[in-house]
Design a protein around this motif. Structure first.
Motif, PDB file in Angstrom:
ATOM      1  N   ARG A 141      25.706   2.158 -49.362  1.00  0.00           N
ATOM      2  CA  ARG A 141      24.420   2.160 -50.239  1.00  0.00           C
ATOM      3  C   ARG A 141      24.597   0.749 -50.646  1.00  0.00           C
ATOM      4  O   ARG A 141      23.533  -0.073 -50.660  1.00  0.00           O
ATOM      5  CB  ARG A 141      24.767   3.113 -51.275  1.00  0.00           C
ATOM      6  CG  ARG A 141      23.369   3.110 -52.083  1.00  0.00           C
ATOM      7  CD  ARG A 141      23.359   4.221 -53.212  1.00  0.00           C
ATOM      8  NE  ARG A 141      23.118   5.653 -52.697  1.00  0.00           N
ATOM      9  CZ  ARG A 141      23.937   6.767 -53.074  1.00  0.00           C
ATOM     10  NH1 ARG A 141      24.999   6.687 -53.887  1.00  0.00           N
ATOM     11  NH2 ARG A 141      23.443   7.997 -52.499  1.00  0.00           N
ATOM     12  N   ASP A 145      21.993  -2.261 -49.721  1.00  0.00           N
ATOM     13  CA  ASP A 145      21.143  -2.728 -51.052  1.00  0.00           C
ATOM     14  C   ASP A 145      20.074  -3.487 -50.624  1.00  0.00           C
ATOM     15  O   ASP A 145      18.943  -3.413 -51.216  1.00  0.00           O
ATOM     16  CB  ASP A 145      21.803  -2.915 -52.117  1.00  0.00           C
ATOM     17  CG  ASP A 145      21.394  -2.572 -53.312  1.00  0.00           C
ATOM     18  OD1 ASP A 145      20.831  -1.489 -53.340  1.00  0.00           O
ATOM     19  OD2 ASP A 145      21.502  -3.261 -54.239  1.00  0.00           O
ATOM     20  N   THR A 150      16.851   3.985 -48.182  1.00  0.00           N
ATOM     21  CA  THR A 150      17.534   4.835 -49.122  1.00  0.00           C
ATOM     22  C   THR A 150      18.507   5.715 -48.660  1.00  0.00           C
ATOM     23  O   THR A 150      18.213   6.442 -47.534  1.00  0.00           O
ATOM     24  CB  THR A 150      16.291   6.066 -49.428  1.00  0.00           C
ATOM     25  OG1 THR A 150      15.192   5.239 -49.781  1.00  0.00           O
ATOM     26  CG2 THR A 150      16.776   6.869 -50.530  1.00  0.00           C
ATOM     27  N   VAL A 151      19.688   5.862 -49.317  1.00  0.00           N
ATOM     28  CA  VAL A 151      20.896   6.579 -48.489  1.00  0.00           C
ATOM     29  C   VAL A 151      21.132   7.721 -49.414  1.00  0.00           C
ATOM     30  O   VAL A 151      21.314   7.533 -50.487  1.00  0.00           O
ATOM     31  CB  VAL A 151      22.067   5.520 -48.752  1.00  0.00           C
ATOM     32  CG1 VAL A 151      23.257   6.186 -48.193  1.00  0.00           C
ATOM     33  CG2 VAL A 151      21.857   4.207 -47.895  1.00  0.00           C
TER      34      VAL A 151
END
Ligand code: CIR
Length: 254
Positions: A141, A145, A150-151
């Protein structure tokens, strides 16, 4: 740029591979190599330039190259495989991938196999398996970034990797085995279920113009064809004995 598929030679020691869910049975190495070559031909037919890396006897599972890296449009993430016996595999893949992408790395104590990471559009699903831990999700994540992904983590059971249970077969469409993952995690996607008699069929490989499925799963292939997609079948019987399927034998750089 012509898309590239990184593959890796089958090691002479494949018969000493890691096994989690299956008993060890004899693998016909000659047949495995014939089947692997047919798989590479399907990649080439679909427009990929196949870059096959050499393997060696210290790396029984190296053919399952998917587990060593996760490729995004912006960067490639080199994994830290969950099985200690597989950690040396990443070096050669990192060297090859470095020609196409900036590299990022997952570091200890995180462990993650590429087979646990499903990327579809800007969504990244990570299966918490026996190979992949929460620290890896946290690191992934953070690495992603800057790039607006979206993880999210996904619970799973009874299978080796997340992509044993779910793969993307078209934009917004997932092929799933609902017995191994909770379909609710994929809210908003169009879900095609495997035929119930073919629980291992959820691992399909989406290429540019077709979907590759193991020939052992004709009923699930029929479900995909009914949607209008071209589905090519490859015989993967020998690598299946090593718990591999079709996504695991390539890293695609589109
Ligand atoms: C292993 O247990 O690591 C190998 N014998 C099989 C890995 C298959 N990888 C994959 O499906 N991504």
């Amino acid at each position: 740029m012509q898309p590239v598929a990184i593959t890796r030679q089958i090691s002479d020691t494949l018969t000493e591979c890691e096994l989690t869910h299956l008993p060890r049975v004899p693998i016909d190495l000659t047949l495995a190599r014939v089947q692997h070559a047919a798989y590479e031909r399907a990649l080439a037919d679909s427009g990929y330039r196949v870059e096959r890396l050499p393997s060696d006897v210290e790396m029984p599972d190296a053919v399952f190259v998917e587990d060593t890296a996760i490729v995004f449009a912006e960067v490639a993430v080199i994994t830290r495989p969950g099985a200690a016996s597989r950690r040396a595999e990443v070096a050669a893949v990192a060297e090859a991938l470095g020609r196409y992408r900036d590299l990022r790395r997952i570091e200890a104590p995180a462990t993650i196999d590429g087979g646990d990471v499903l990327v579809t559009g800007r969504r990244v699903f990570v299966g918490l398996s026996s190979r992949t831990n929460r620290e890896a999700v946290r690191q992934l994540r953070r690495l992603l970034d800057p790039f607006d992904y979206t993880v999210c983590e996904v619970a799973m059971e009874n299978c080796l990797h997340l992509k044993s249970a779910v793969t993307a077969v078209a934009g917004g469409v997932l092929l799933v085995n609902p017995l191994w993952i909770d379909e609710a995690a994929f809210n908003g996607f169009d879900l095609v279920r495997v035929d119930p008699s073919e629980p291992s069929a959820a691992n399909a490989l989406k290429l540019r113009d077709r979907v590759i499925c193991p020939s052992a799963f004709p009923l699930t292939a029929r479900r995909l064809r009914a949607r209008g997609w071209r589905v090519d079948l490859v015989d993967a019987s020998e690598l299946a004995k090593a718990e591999g399927a079709v996504t695991c034998c390539s890293v695609l750089i589109d």
